[in-house]
Design a protein around this motif. Structure first.
Motif: not given
Length: 326
Positions: A93-101, A103-104, A296-302
């Motif tokens: 989850x942390x790596x997805x936030x940092x690398x895949x953008x 958002x957590x 997990x899907x509430x943060x969305x993605x850029x």
């Protein structure tokens, strides 16, 4: 001192496993995106990712993680190793936030912290690994009345679920498939631990594979894993992964700890305070895991809106960590 040393080794291996497995999700996701940009996406039935080196790098990383997880059971009690599987969820989850953008969400961060608190609680109060000098000792523990009764109960429940409930309720009640996987998973971990101990002793100079027990345990591991693969994939095909994953994690971990306590009698040498604290740590991890999956899907993605159908996750083998995106 030997027990403490083994617990530390098992802890390091379990954490390393979580790091490798958590990283593999991200590497494979990057590979899937890269392959999808040049060919048919996996979600559309394409297999172009098989030609993508980055996806294979993720698979190799996951294999390293599973090897470390396998070895961890040879050194530390299942009470310590199994709940730490939640760390791979945090790491990914942390790596997805940092690398895949990806958002957590704030509640996801809280879920990560809750899982960490529960993990630390279990680590600090986990029982020491017993000194085992021969796989025959493991066989003796496995053939004691308590564990034989547990094994028979598990096999009967699995048979009832498969032959009595699967056809009528399998496609409407998630617990049918998850129950089969979790029950078999608890026996799988006990066999994995037995094989791991046999390998550890063999590498130290005492060959255990001259006896039939390690080979029997190996055969059972393969059979149980195949059964889990079949029914866990059925669950994931019929129900939402966001629900299946945490429920499976809870049931699998609970039954694995129960089987380990019965077989290896890990709580016999512990005080009531330590046992209650371990249970509280386990419950804490459960709460954090459900919160992470729920949000997990509430943060969305850029670059894309959150979607529950953006990918399919297939989980196999004997651990809720084993999630393969295709």
């Amino acid at each position: 001192m030997g027990g403490i040393s083994d617990n530390v080794t098992g802890l390091v291996l379990a954490i390393s496993s979580s790091v490798f497995i958590g990283s593999s999700f991200i590497i494979k996701k990057k590979g899937l995106k890269k392959a999808g940009a040049c060919g048919t996406r996996a979600s559309d039935g394409g297999y172009s990712y098989l030609k993508e080196p980055l996806w294979w790098a993720g698979m190799i990383t996951m294999l390293f993680g599973e090897a470390a997880n396998f070895a961890a059971y040879a050194y530390a009690p299942a009470i310590l190793v199994t709940p730490l599987g939640a760390l791979s969820i945090i790491f990914s989850a942390v790596l997805a936030h940092c690398i895949l953008n990806e958002r957590l969400h704030m509640f996801g961060v809280v879920g990560c912290i809750i899982c960490l608190v529960g993990s630390v609680t279990i680590v600090l109060h986990a029982p020491l690994e017993k000194d085992i000098e021969s796989v025959k000792q493991v066989w003796h523990l496995a053939t004691e009345p308590g564990f034989i009764i547990y094994t028979c109960v598990v096999l009967v429940l699995v048979a009832v679920l498969i032959f009595g409930f699967e056809r009528r309720y399998g496609q409407t009640h998630m617990l049918v498939y998850i129950g089969i996987c979790s029950l078999m998973g608890s026996l799988t971990v006990m066999c994995v631990k037995a094989v791991g101990i046999a390998l550890k002793l063999s590498f130290s100079g005492s060959n255990q594979f001259i006896y039939f027990q390690p080979w029997l345990f190996t055969f059972l591991v393969i059979g149980f894993c195949l059964m889990q693969l079949i029914y866990l994939n059925k669950a994931l095909d019929m129900f939402n992964t966001a629900v299946v994953s945490p429920v499976y994690f809870v049931m699998f971990t609970f039954l694995t700890i129960l089987a380990s306590v019965i077989m290896f009698k890990e709580w016999d040498s512990q005080s009531a305070t330590d046992i209650v604290t371990e249970i509280c740590g386990f419950v804490t991890i459960i709460c954090g895991t459900f919160l992470l999956h729920k949000t997990r899907d509430m943060g969305g993605s850029a670059d894309e809106p959150p979607s529950s159908s953006s990918h399919i996750t297939i989980e196999i083998c004997n651990s809720p960590r084993n999630q393969y995106e295709v």
